[in-house]
Design a protein around this motif. Structure first.
Motif, PDB file in Angstrom:
ATOM      1  N   GLN A  88     -24.322 -23.139  -5.773  1.00 17.63           N
ATOM      2  CA  GLN A  88     -25.768 -23.167  -5.601  1.00 17.63           C
ATOM      3  C   GLN A  88     -26.234 -24.353  -4.760  1.00 17.63           C
ATOM      4  N   GLU A  89     -25.513 -25.464  -4.860  1.00 19.44           N
ATOM      5  CA  GLU A  89     -25.908 -26.672  -4.134  1.00 19.44           C
ATOM      6  C   GLU A  89     -25.623 -26.572  -2.636  1.00 19.44           C
ATOM      7  N   SER A  90     -24.794 -25.613  -2.256  1.00 18.89           N
ATOM      8  CA  SER A  90     -24.422 -25.443  -0.846  1.00 18.89           C
ATOM      9  C   SER A  90     -25.072 -24.186  -0.281  1.00 18.89           C
ATOM     10  N   GLY A  91     -25.998 -24.394   0.650  1.00 21.23           N
ATOM     11  CA  GLY A  91     -26.688 -23.261   1.266  1.00 21.23           C
ATOM     12  C   GLY A  91     -25.736 -22.311   1.969  1.00 21.23           C
ATOM     13  N   GLU A  92     -24.742 -22.872   2.683  1.00 17.90           N
ATOM     14  CA  GLU A  92     -23.788 -22.035   3.405  1.00 17.90           C
ATOM     15  C   GLU A  92     -22.969 -21.193   2.440  1.00 17.90           C
ATOM     16  N   SER A  93     -22.599 -21.790   1.308  1.00 15.79           N
ATOM     17  CA  SER A  93     -21.819 -21.071   0.307  1.00 15.79           C
ATOM     18  C   SER A  93     -22.624 -19.910  -0.268  1.00 15.79           C
ATOM     19  N   VAL A  94     -23.902 -20.142  -0.518  1.00 11.98           N
ATOM     20  CA  VAL A  94     -24.765 -19.092  -1.058  1.00 11.98           C
ATOM     21  C   VAL A  94     -24.905 -17.958  -0.052  1.00 11.98           C
ATOM     22  N   ILE A  95     -25.098 -18.301   1.212  1.00 13.39           N
ATOM     23  CA  ILE A  95     -25.242 -17.276   2.254  1.00 13.39           C
ATOM     24  C   ILE A  95     -23.982 -16.430   2.348  1.00 13.39           C
ATOM     25  N   ARG A  96     -22.825 -17.109   2.345  1.00 17.51           N
ATOM     26  CA  ARG A  96     -21.562 -16.361   2.395  1.00 17.51           C
ATOM     27  C   ARG A  96     -21.433 -15.454   1.174  1.00 17.51           C
ATOM     28  N   GLY A  97     -21.881 -15.956   0.029  1.00 19.60           N
ATOM     29  CA  GLY A  97     -21.762 -15.181  -1.196  1.00 19.60           C
ATOM     30  C   GLY A  97     -22.599 -13.923  -1.181  1.00 19.60           C
ATOM     31  N   VAL A  98     -23.851 -14.051  -0.778  1.00 18.81           N
ATOM     32  CA  VAL A  98     -24.735 -12.876  -0.786  1.00 18.81           C
ATOM     33  C   VAL A  98     -24.381 -11.887   0.321  1.00 18.81           C
ATOM     34  N   ALA A 123       0.823  -1.205   0.000  1.00 24.03           N
ATOM     35  CA  ALA A 123       0.000   0.000   0.000  1.00 24.03           C
ATOM     36  C   ALA A 123       0.860   1.259   0.000  1.00 24.03           C
ATOM     37  N   GLU A 124       1.918   1.244   0.807  1.00 20.03           N
ATOM     38  CA  GLU A 124       2.804   2.405   0.847  1.00 20.03           C
ATOM     39  C   GLU A 124       3.578   2.547  -0.453  1.00 20.03           C
ATOM     40  N   HIS A 125       3.994   1.414  -1.032  1.00 23.44           N
ATOM     41  CA  HIS A 125       4.759   1.451  -2.284  1.00 23.44           C
ATOM     42  C   HIS A 125       3.922   2.006  -3.436  1.00 23.44           C
ATOM     43  N   TYR A 126       2.665   1.571  -3.500  1.00 20.46           N
ATOM     44  CA  TYR A 126       1.809   1.993  -4.611  1.00 20.46           C
ATOM     45  C   TYR A 126       0.909   3.176  -4.248  1.00 20.46           C
ATOM     46  N   LYS A 127       1.182   3.802  -3.080  1.00 19.84           N
ATOM     47  CA  LYS A 127       0.419   4.982  -2.656  1.00 19.84           C
ATOM     48  C   LYS A 127      -1.076   4.683  -2.560  1.00 19.84           C
ATOM     49  N   ILE A 128      -1.399   3.550  -1.969  1.00 20.21           N
ATOM     50  CA  ILE A 128      -2.799   3.155  -1.799  1.00 20.21           C
ATOM     51  C   ILE A 128      -3.286   3.635  -0.432  1.00 20.21           C
ATOM     52  N   ASN A 129      -4.450   4.259  -0.415  1.00 20.81           N
ATOM     53  CA  ASN A 129      -4.986   4.834   0.824  1.00 20.81           C
ATOM     54  C   ASN A 129      -5.834   3.857   1.629  1.00 20.81           C
ATOM     55  N   LEU A 130      -6.458   2.911   0.932  1.00 25.41           N
ATOM     56  CA  LEU A 130      -7.399   2.021   1.600  1.00 25.41           C
ATOM     57  C   LEU A 130      -7.325   0.624   1.002  1.00 25.41           C
ATOM     58  N   VAL A 131      -7.208  -0.393   1.873  1.00 26.23           N
ATOM     59  CA  VAL A 131      -7.214  -1.787   1.431  1.00 26.23           C
ATOM     60  C   VAL A 131      -8.386  -2.490   2.113  1.00 26.23           C
ATOM     61  N   LEU A 132      -9.285  -3.032   1.302  1.00 23.29           N
ATOM     62  CA  LEU A 132     -10.465  -3.712   1.812  1.00 23.29           C
ATOM     63  C   LEU A 132     -10.282  -5.221   1.744  1.00 23.29           C
ATOM     64  N   ARG A 133     -10.776  -5.882   2.751  1.00 22.36           N
ATOM     65  CA  ARG A 133     -10.730  -7.346   2.755  1.00 22.36           C
ATOM     66  C   ARG A 133     -11.944  -7.876   1.984  1.00 22.36           C
ATOM     67  N   LYS A 191     -21.270 -11.001   0.994  1.00 21.37           N
ATOM     68  CA  LYS A 191     -19.996 -10.359   0.686  1.00 21.37           C
ATOM     69  C   LYS A 191     -20.141  -8.842   0.703  1.00 21.37           C
ATOM     70  N   ASN A 192     -19.176  -8.177   1.306  1.00 21.87           N
ATOM     71  CA  ASN A 192     -19.213  -6.714   1.366  1.00 21.87           C
ATOM     72  C   ASN A 192     -18.904  -6.087   0.015  1.00 21.87           C
ATOM     73  N   ILE A 193     -18.037  -6.734  -0.763  1.00 26.17           N
ATOM     74  CA  ILE A 193     -17.652  -6.195  -2.060  1.00 26.17           C
ATOM     75  C   ILE A 193     -18.333  -7.016  -3.149  1.00 26.17           C
ATOM     76  N   VAL A 194     -19.175  -6.366  -3.932  1.00 23.41           N
ATOM     77  CA  VAL A 194     -19.917  -7.049  -4.985  1.00 23.41           C
ATOM     78  C   VAL A 194     -19.089  -7.147  -6.255  1.00 23.41           C
ATOM     79  N   TYR A 195     -18.302  -6.110  -6.543  1.00 25.36           N
ATOM     80  CA  TYR A 195     -17.478  -6.100  -7.757  1.00 25.36           C
ATOM     81  C   TYR A 195     -16.194  -5.327  -7.505  1.00 25.36           C
ATOM     82  N   HIS A 196     -15.126  -5.796  -8.134  1.00 23.96           N
ATOM     83  CA  HIS A 196     -13.873  -5.047  -8.117  1.00 23.96           C
ATOM     84  C   HIS A 196     -13.096  -5.395  -9.377  1.00 23.96           C
ATOM     85  N   ASP A 197     -12.311  -4.462  -9.849  1.00 24.50           N
ATOM     86  CA  ASP A 197     -11.427  -4.708 -10.982  1.00 24.50           C
ATOM     87  C   ASP A 197     -10.294  -5.607 -10.494  1.00 24.50           C
ATOM     88  N   ASN A 198      -9.963  -6.630 -11.268  1.00 22.92           N
ATOM     89  CA  ASN A 198      -8.902  -7.550 -10.860  1.00 22.92           C
ATOM     90  C   ASN A 198      -7.568  -6.861 -10.632  1.00 22.92           C
TER      91      ASN A 198
END
Length: 206
Positions: A155-165, A137-147, A167-174
């Motif tokens: 879809q077959e795993s209820g727990e996986s679906v719950i964790r998915g929906v 973050a310091e090297h690339y002058k990044i102000n905020l890093v989100l987890r 998620k705090n971040i819906v989209y980010h550029d790779n």
């Protein structure tokens, strides 16, 4: 403010702003990145090796525990061969009780030992991960890093679906993902694992 935030994301993704330009435009916006901490814990060779060592210790203890349980079972069976109230019965009864008590204490102590060892692995490596995030973050002058969590929903795993929906971040550029960069940082922070790590990519593009 929203415009500045959007500009900041674009700047972080392309990372083509020069030092001079940054000096001339201090309010160009905030630079943001993301990191998948759970992925790092699950996949970095150095951390996996440490966890495997604890698991190996647990398996070895399980084998030892089985032997001691068998010995306790044999002692209890032997107790049945004595007549209640006789000196032999009393002596064997005390021996069984002593073996049982010691085994219970040993099991509790070992469980705590293994739990402490696991907690130490996560604590110490999280500090290293945080240090890696700070370094990048310091090297690339990044102000905020989100987890964030890169795990795909199943879809077959209820727990996986719950964790998915949830998620705090819906989209980010790779290009904003510094996870590979932190993995490389850990290769140096955990030298023993560096020779087996095959991680590529810096995580944040210049």
């Amino acid at each position: 403010m929203i415009r500045n935030l959007v500009v900041g994301v674009v700047v972080a993704a392309t990372a083509i702003v020069s030092t001079t330009a940054q000096a001339q435009e201090p309010a160009a916006g905030h630079r943001i990145a993301v990191v998948d901490v759970a992925y790092i814990f699950k996949n970095h060779p150095g951390i996996k090796a440490q966890v495997a060592a604890v698991e190996g210790d647990l398996k070895a203890y399980d084998a030892e525990l089985k032997t001691k349980r068998d010995a306790l079972k044999s002692a209890a069976e032997k107790l049945k061969t004595f007549k209640v109230g006789t000196p032999d019965y009393t002596a064997q009864e005390e021996a069984v009780a002593d073996m049982d008590s010691k085994l219970r204490l040993e099991m509790a102590r070992k469980r705590k030992e293994l739990a402490d060892a696991e907690a130490k692995i996560y604590f110490e490596n999280y500090q290293k991960i945080a240090a890696g995030v700070k370094f990048l973050a310091e090297h690339y002058k990044i102000n905020l890093v989100l987890r964030y969590n890169s795990e795909s929903m199943e879809q077959e795993s209820g727990e996986s679906v719950i964790r998915g929906v949830m998620k705090n971040i819906v989209y980010h550029d790779n290009a904003l993902d510094m996870t590979p960069g932190v993995m490389q940082y850990l290769d140096k922070a955990l030298p023993a694992a560096a020779s087996t790590a095959g991680v590529g990519g810096a995580g944040i593009n210049r």
